[in-house]
Design a protein around this motif. Structure first.
Motif, PDB file in Angstrom:
ATOM      1  N   GLU A 132      -8.777  26.341 -58.859  1.00  0.00           N
ATOM      2  CA  GLU A 132      -8.738  27.576 -59.639  1.00  0.00           C
ATOM      3  C   GLU A 132     -10.057  28.331 -59.623  1.00  0.00           C
TER       4      GLU A 132
ATOM      5  N   PHE B 249      -4.861  24.001 -56.412  1.00  0.00           N
ATOM      6  CA  PHE B 249      -4.620  24.339 -57.823  1.00  0.00           C
ATOM      7  C   PHE B 249      -3.183  24.004 -58.217  1.00  0.00           C
TER       8      PHE B 249
ATOM      9  N   GLU C 276      -1.551  21.734 -61.528  1.00  0.00           N
ATOM     10  CA  GLU C 276      -1.360  22.589 -62.703  1.00  0.00           C
ATOM     11  C   GLU C 276       0.006  22.339 -63.344  1.00  0.00           C
TER      12      GLU C 276
ATOM     13  N   ARG D 104       1.549  29.634 -65.075  1.00  0.00           N
ATOM     14  CA  ARG D 104       0.245  29.799 -64.434  1.00  0.00           C
ATOM     15  C   ARG D 104       0.336  29.556 -62.930  1.00  0.00           C
ATOM     16  N   VAL D 105       1.165  28.623 -62.517  1.00  0.00           N
ATOM     17  CA  VAL D 105       1.364  28.398 -61.080  1.00  0.00           C
ATOM     18  C   VAL D 105       1.887  29.666 -60.429  1.00  0.00           C
TER      19      VAL D 105
END
Length: 328
Positions: free
Chosen positions: A95, A156, A160, A165-166
């Motif tokens: 990230e 990331f 995650e 958010r992914v």
């Protein structure tokens, strides 16, 4: 060991300039600086600070975010035979790299660092260490050895837990042009990221041409309502082959287009005029255009569904005569 000579002081100055005022303990010893001297300078009230084991900040005052991220790489690179800044021993991923590349919503409060498989390093503070047998191509971002955006996005996504958010960061990486969707798909397949169900959902979005988080949320709404899948971001041309527009979604049989207008891209007068002109061009070629905002999709999905169904129904009862061509 003697105090640093003038030449050694010059070496310290060079380290400070080229490594964001950071140095490893090994680099400091190589200048001729005694370990006791470094320890004294890093003591409370001294001019230096020890950010992580074996990593010294050659300044007073709080480190900035880039210094903290580089410190994580230097921490993981210590003790290897290759130079610590080479990117061949330790390199930033995940990230924080996406933040370096400007991906909206990417955070920098954690540093994910790749090291070669077999190296025994434990996580410390904000640093997470990830051994890998697939060493990536590397570059420098903000003075920090890091991976390319496509590998950072994949690493990331592999760790995650939040599906939202992914989707936001993977699609955001593609939307910014930091990597091509095909390259991201290949990297996600090559890594262990596909174990994450949220990643598989994003791959499906990329497969059909979704290019933004707002489009992905809109697609979810359409699929849940049983609306026929449109084409996402198709290129429309006039019969002569001139580029006309690239609507967010398009139903070719009904000649209906859907535009999802995010405020951040349409608030300026220049952007607003361009948006209106694009809609006029589409309408002048027989394409019926429906415009919504992401907040409307989230807060009033039933209104969006009703409007689309009406547009599609009218197209079947009063077929339009579009004069557009889909790019082959």
């Amino acid at each position: 060991m003697p105090t640093p000579t003038r030449a050694n002081t010059a070496t310290l100055d060079r380290l400070a300039r080229t490594q964001l005022r950071l140095a490893t303990s090994g680099q400091l010893r190589a200048t001729g600086l005694a370990g006791s001297t470094a320890a004294r300078r890093c003591a409370p009230g001294g001019p230096w600070q020890r950010l992580l084991p074996g990593v010294v900040l050659i300044q007073t005052g709080k480190p900035d975010v880039w210094q903290q991220l580089l410190a994580a790489v230097l921490f993981a690179a210590r003790g290897a035979s290759a130079p610590v800044m080479s990117g061949s021993t330790a390199v930033l991923t995940g990230e924080a790299v996406l933040a370096i590349f400007g991906v909206r919503g990417a955070r920098t409060d954690r540093a994910d660092v790749l090291v070669a498989a077999g190296r025994q390093l434990r996580a410390r503070s904000y640093v997470r260490v990830h051994p890998t047998r697939r060493w990536p191509p590397t570059l420098r971002g903000e003075g920090i050895p890091c991976v390319r955006a496509v590998r950072a996005a994949s690493d990331f996504a592999a760790h995650e837990p939040s599906p939202d958010r992914v989707r936001a960061l993977l699609v955001g990486t593609v939307q910014l042009g930091r990597c091509h969707p095909d390259d991201l798909r290949a990297e996600l397949h090559a890594s262990r990221a596909l174990r994450n169900p949220a990643v598989r959902a994003v791959l499906d979005d990329l497969r059909v041409g979704v290019h933004s988080l707002a489009e992905g949320e809109t697609r979810d709404t359409l699929l849940n309502a049983g609306i026929p899948e449109p084409l996402w971001n198709p290129t429309l041309r006039t019969p002569s082959g001139t580029f006309l527009a690239r609507p967010d979604a398009y139903w070719p049989d009904e000649s209906v287009a859907l535009e999802v207008d995010s405020a951040e891209y349409h608030l300026g007068i220049t952007e607003y005029r361009a948006t209106v002109r694009r809609r006029l061009r589409l309408e002048s070629h027989g394409v019926s255009v429906l415009s919504v905002t992401p907040s409307l999709v989230r807060d009033h999905p039933e209104e969006l569904i009703a409007a689309i169904l009406t547009k599609l129904h009218l197209a079947t009862t009063h077929p339009p005569r579009p004069t557009v061509l889909l790019r082959p």
